[in-house]
Design an enzyme around this catalytic site. Sequence first.
Site, PDB file in Angstrom:
ATOM      1  N   THR A 152       0.833  -1.163   0.050  1.00  0.00           N
ATOM      2  CA  THR A 152      -0.095  -0.180  -0.050  1.00  0.00           C
ATOM      3  C   THR A 152       0.932   1.324  -0.066  1.00  0.00           C
ATOM      4  O   THR A 152       0.739   2.163  -0.890  1.00  0.00           O
ATOM      5  CB  THR A 152      -0.865  -0.094   1.126  1.00  0.00           C
ATOM      6  OG1 THR A 152      -1.853  -1.006   1.068  1.00  0.00           O
ATOM      7  CG2 THR A 152      -1.666   1.382   1.532  1.00  0.00           C
ATOM      8  N   ASN A 158      -6.191  -9.278  -7.765  1.00  0.00           N
ATOM      9  CA  ASN A 158      -6.051  -9.626  -6.588  1.00  0.00           C
ATOM     10  C   ASN A 158      -7.515 -10.504  -6.385  1.00  0.00           C
ATOM     11  O   ASN A 158      -7.511 -11.378  -5.472  1.00  0.00           O
ATOM     12  CB  ASN A 158      -5.881  -8.849  -5.208  1.00  0.00           C
ATOM     13  CG  ASN A 158      -6.799  -7.690  -5.235  1.00  0.00           C
ATOM     14  OD1 ASN A 158      -6.438  -6.818  -6.412  1.00  0.00           O
ATOM     15  ND2 ASN A 158      -7.746  -7.361  -4.433  1.00  0.00           N
ATOM     16  N   THR A 204      13.906   4.489  10.101  1.00  0.00           N
ATOM     17  CA  THR A 204      14.588   3.474  10.859  1.00  0.00           C
ATOM     18  C   THR A 204      14.277   2.260  10.139  1.00  0.00           C
ATOM     19  O   THR A 204      12.924   1.800  10.032  1.00  0.00           O
ATOM     20  CB  THR A 204      14.775   3.268  12.210  1.00  0.00           C
ATOM     21  OG1 THR A 204      15.192   4.329  12.752  1.00  0.00           O
ATOM     22  CG2 THR A 204      15.787   2.208  12.730  1.00  0.00           C
ATOM     23  N   CYS A 217      -9.746  -6.510   1.606  1.00  0.00           N
ATOM     24  CA  CYS A 217      -9.660  -5.057   1.990  1.00  0.00           C
ATOM     25  C   CYS A 217     -11.011  -4.638   1.760  1.00  0.00           C
ATOM     26  O   CYS A 217     -11.411  -3.331   2.358  1.00  0.00           O
ATOM     27  CB  CYS A 217      -8.712  -4.185   1.083  1.00  0.00           C
ATOM     28  SG  CYS A 217      -7.103  -4.997   1.174  1.00  0.00           S
TER      29      CYS A 217
END
EC number: 2.8.1.7
Length: 404
Positions: free
Chosen positions: A76, A155, A243, A328
């Site tokens: 995403t 999908n 990070t 989703c």
Amino acid sequence: MKLPIYLDYSATTPVDPRVAEKMMQFLTLDGTFGNPASRSHRFGWQAEEAVDIARNQISELVGADPREIVFTSGATESDNLAIKGAANFYQKKGKHIITSKTEHKAVLDTCRQLEREGFEVTYLAPQRNGIIDLNELEAAMRDDTILVSIMHVNNEIGVVQDIATIGEMCRARGIIYHVDATQSVGKLPIDLSQLKVDLMSFSGHKIYGPKGIGALYVRRKPRIRIEAQMHGGGHERGMRSGTLPVHQIVGMGEAYRIVKEEMETEMARLRGLRNRLWNGIKDIEEVYLNGDLEQGAPNILNVSFNYVEGESLIMALKDLAVSSGSACTSASLEPSYVLRALGMNDELAHSSIRFSLGRFTTEEEIDYTIDLVRKSIGRLRDLSPLWEMYKQGVDLNSIEWAHH
């Protein structure tokens, strides 16, 4: 055989035990827990080396240079970074974008956001089998078109778009081409040294890696520029600050390494299981295959059973983990927007089930599934007045239903 049977591998996959074991080595004090951006000591160097190895493993699967792989929090974010990043950087050249109506929401909603910001987006309707008509795509291209985003494998229905030809068309016109490859990586061969694709999104958790990690391929030759969407310490060559989660990156790398070794035999096995499933249910009355078996991913089968409510069917199949629509969007009771884009009526779209198979699916599970589906459809249709009317030859489309 354990129940329930998991047949929703396109929503997510379990982490492969080999991947989980590898990830554990990068979390605790006696493992490699350092920050790869720490340049002044061994903990940082070891973490950086682990990230480099994973970057290589991912690039090797898709035929890329490791320097072209940017780590993100998932597909995403990769879709957002690719589309917004390219649109923002190249907006002086033009503000027109082309995509298709059957893309994942991460692409469609990103395009909708750009429309609010003044970009113009053309949404192509696919053909009945889900494939984009390349003549329509060509006709939609304009002088101010800067970006095309068309996925590799859908999908929900598993159809495979011709990304090689689309790439050639875009390159010839100097248009950037983004591909959402979330569902195809590790299932179909991808060679970015040959494909004319500029940006490509990947996920970790669709191929037995952890959730929360993904990557974006950004081509170096010819160089593609994108504007960062996440600002901070300038990690990932300034394209994505934050990070690096070493344990997740290592997990994704290991998952890509494993799938590279096993892909050919595994995909042949899954194609066999998918065909076995379809052959076992295709003679049920009023059953429709959505998509295209020939031009389809080997692991996805999307089927509609007319005169059966999708929700009641999912309840009847409680021993199977399957979905109607994608994970989703399955929280909403709206019929699948992908199936509607194929021109399907709401009733048929509502009765669709997606079976997606994976690494731990067995022949025994498929046979159990066939038996359960056949019994459940029979039972639900026995209860359905619509089925009875259909069997009596009543044209249900001609009936005017009273609205309460």
